[in-house]
Scaffold this motif. Structure first.
Motif, PDB file in Angstrom:
ATOM      1  N   ILE A   1       0.953  -1.118  -0.010  1.00 45.96           N
ATOM      2  CA  ILE A   1      -0.002  -0.102  -0.134  1.00 45.96           C
ATOM      3  C   ILE A   1       0.990   1.354   0.083  1.00 45.96           C
ATOM      4  CG2 ILE A   1      -1.895   1.044   1.079  1.00 45.96           C
ATOM      5  CD1 ILE A   1      -2.633  -1.320   2.403  1.00 45.96           C
ATOM      6  N   THR A   2       0.859   1.869  -1.232  1.00 43.56           N
ATOM      7  CA  THR A   2       1.590   3.236  -1.326  1.00 43.56           C
ATOM      8  C   THR A   2       0.759   4.426  -1.659  1.00 43.56           C
ATOM      9  OG1 THR A   2       2.229   2.707  -3.546  1.00 43.56           O
ATOM     10  CG2 THR A   2       3.832   2.002  -1.899  1.00 43.56           C
TER      11      THR A   2
ATOM     12  N   ASN B   1       6.629   6.794   0.439  1.00 42.95           N
ATOM     13  CA  ASN B   1       6.502   5.592  -0.442  1.00 42.95           C
ATOM     14  C   ASN B   1       7.880   4.938  -0.445  1.00 42.95           C
ATOM     15  OD1 ASN B   1       3.888   5.964  -1.584  1.00 42.95           O
ATOM     16  ND2 ASN B   1       4.675   7.988  -2.492  1.00 42.95           N
TER      17      ASN B   1
ATOM     18  N   ILE C   1       8.213   2.095   2.067  1.00 46.63           N
ATOM     19  CA  ILE C   1       7.347   0.877   1.849  1.00 46.63           C
ATOM     20  C   ILE C   1       7.998  -0.056   0.877  1.00 46.63           C
ATOM     21  CG2 ILE C   1       5.007   0.260   0.933  1.00 46.63           C
ATOM     22  CD1 ILE C   1       4.726   1.141   3.592  1.00 46.63           C
TER      23      ILE C   1
ATOM     24  N   ILE D   1       0.223  -7.908   4.302  1.00 42.67           N
ATOM     25  CA  ILE D   1       0.166  -6.444   3.743  1.00 42.67           C
ATOM     26  C   ILE D   1       1.538  -5.841   4.374  1.00 42.67           C
ATOM     27  CG2 ILE D   1      -1.353  -4.621   3.880  1.00 42.67           C
ATOM     28  CD1 ILE D   1      -3.186  -6.587   5.311  1.00 42.67           C
TER      29      ILE D   1
ATOM     30  N   TYR E   1       2.526  -1.956   4.887  1.00 40.81           N
ATOM     31  CA  TYR E   1       1.845  -0.570   4.961  1.00 40.81           C
ATOM     32  C   TYR E   1       2.293   0.338   5.895  1.00 40.81           C
ATOM     33  CZ  TYR E   1      -1.124  -1.821   8.647  1.00 40.81           C
ATOM     34  OH  TYR E   1      -1.438  -2.218  10.125  1.00 40.81           O
ATOM     35  N   ASN E   2       1.894   1.713   5.970  1.00 36.51           N
ATOM     36  CA  ASN E   2       2.237   2.648   6.999  1.00 36.51           C
ATOM     37  C   ASN E   2       1.244   2.725   7.967  1.00 36.51           C
ATOM     38  OD1 ASN E   2       5.004   3.689   6.689  1.00 36.51           O
ATOM     39  ND2 ASN E   2       4.430   4.457   4.864  1.00 36.51           N
ATOM     40  N   GLN E   3       1.385   2.352   9.391  1.00 34.51           N
ATOM     41  CA  GLN E   3       0.530   2.642  10.372  1.00 34.51           C
ATOM     42  C   GLN E   3       0.490   3.928  10.688  1.00 34.51           C
ATOM     43  OE1 GLN E   3       0.585  -0.123  13.217  1.00 34.51           O
ATOM     44  NE2 GLN E   3      -0.925   0.507  14.601  1.00 34.51           N
TER      45      GLN E   3
ATOM     46  N   ALA F   1      -6.078  -1.324   7.127  1.00 35.73           N
ATOM     47  CA  ALA F   1      -4.564  -1.121   6.458  1.00 35.73           C
ATOM     48  C   ALA F   1      -4.573  -0.034   5.571  1.00 35.73           C
ATOM     49  CB  ALA F   1      -3.982  -2.218   6.058  1.00 35.73           C
ATOM     50  N   VAL F   2      -5.382  -0.004   4.748  1.00 39.63           N
ATOM     51  CA  VAL F   2      -5.776   1.305   3.745  1.00 39.63           C
ATOM     52  C   VAL F   2      -5.924   2.621   4.243  1.00 39.63           C
ATOM     53  CG1 VAL F   2      -7.039   2.017   1.892  1.00 39.63           C
ATOM     54  CG2 VAL F   2      -6.271  -0.547   1.742  1.00 39.63           C
TER      55      VAL F   2
ATOM     56  N   SER G   1      -3.039   3.905   6.031  1.00 41.59           N
ATOM     57  CA  SER G   1      -2.166   4.388   4.889  1.00 41.59           C
ATOM     58  C   SER G   1      -2.236   5.537   4.501  1.00 41.59           C
ATOM     59  CB  SER G   1      -1.853   3.254   3.892  1.00 41.59           C
ATOM     60  OG  SER G   1      -1.014   3.656   2.887  1.00 41.59           O
TER      61      SER G   1
END
Length: 294
Positions: free
Chosen positions: A81-82, A92, A95, A173, A175-177, A235-236, A239
């Motif tokens: 997820i970016t 980005n 990730i 997955i 991603y950034n939390q 998660a989305v 992000s």
């Protein structure tokens, strides 16, 4: 000493850049508020759903759901997820680096066999891994233009079907939390197979006795797919909020840097102007002295 016209042009250019970065910071701040509200509202629901699964996990048999089937990870799918746009600092790139590191350290053998696939949510990730010749599962960059549970669920169902059909043995997955506007936590979570939550025993913990209606099996059948969809949706959203936080922070720093650069350029301009005036005065005085001597 720098040419006066050149310094004036640089001052004008930096001033324009500063105005743009400041405007982008304010736009990101407004979007961050909405994105933060979305993830904060979802977290209690996701936490409660996880708690219910935790209470059920002890009594759920391994074959009660196809999403619990733990297979040897011969074929792996990574959901990366970016964002669709840049100018967000290391949002980005971190990730992408974390995904490459995960592949090289954990799934190197699968990668050598060509059994690592990428499902990229976000244009930046999709472009990078496409150029790296990974097997890409569709292009889901448009999700952020209409980010909601229904559209995210459609992607999750695609992943779930692939797992049940045996196309993938494990799904993770990256991603950034979201923690706050300045801090994003790089996270990697296993989406499939679903791992039963292990509860920590405490002195104050009490057993929850649920009444299952219509039956435990039916509830499990409905609850597990919903939990998987909520996990990816969370998660989305995490992000999405992290992206705006990272961009707001990056643009704030860029605005500050432009201000510092403007101070230096104005000082340079004033010094150049003073030097030019001094030179002109010296020439005038020298010329007047030459005439009087003549």
């Amino acid at each position: 000493m720098a040419n006066l016209k050149e310094v004036r042009n640089r001052i004008s250019s930096v001033t324009s850049t500063q105005q743009i970065t400041n405007a982008m910071k304010m736009v990101s701040a407004a979007k961050l508020k909405r994105a933060t509200n979305a993830i904060v509202d979802l977290r209690p629901y996701a936490t409660k759903l996880k708690e219910i699964l935790s209470n059920l996990s002890a009594s759920i048999e391994g074959n009660a759901s196809p999403y619990l089937e733990n297979r040897s990870p011969e074929k792996v799918l990574l959901v990366v997820i970016t964002s669709n746009r840049g100018l967000a600092g290391a949002f980005n790139s971190s990730i992408i680096k974390a995904t490459n590191l995960l592949i090289s350290q954990k799934y190197a053998e699968q990668h050598r066999k060509g059994n690592v696939s990428i499902l990229a949510i976000g244009k930046r990730g999709h472009d990078h891994f496409s150029k790296a010749n990974y097997a890409m599962i569709g292009n889901h960059s448009e999700l952020f233009s209409q980010l909601n549970f229904e559209n995210t669920s459609a992607i999750t169902e695609l992943v779930m079907k692939g797992f049940v059909d045996g196309d993938y043995d494990r799904v993770e997955i990256v991603y950034n939390q979201f923690k706050n506007a300045a801090v994003q936590i790089l996270s990697t979570e296993q989406l499939l197979p679903l791992e039963p939550t292990v509860r920590e025993e405490t002195e104050t913990q009490t057993e929850v006795d649920y009444i299952f209606e219509p039956s435990k099996e039916k509830i499990t059948e409905d609850l597990i797919p919903k939990s998987i969809k909520i996990q990816l949706y969370k998660a989305v959203l995490d992000s999405h909020a992290s992206e705006h936080g990272a961009r707001m922070t990056a643009m704030d720093k860029a605005t500050e840097n432009a201000g510092e650069l403007l101070k230096a350029l104005k000082l340079s301009y004033n010094q150049a102007r003073q030097a030019a005036i001094t030179t002109e005065l010296t020439e005038i005085v020298s010329g007047a002295a030459a005439l009087s001597e003549g």
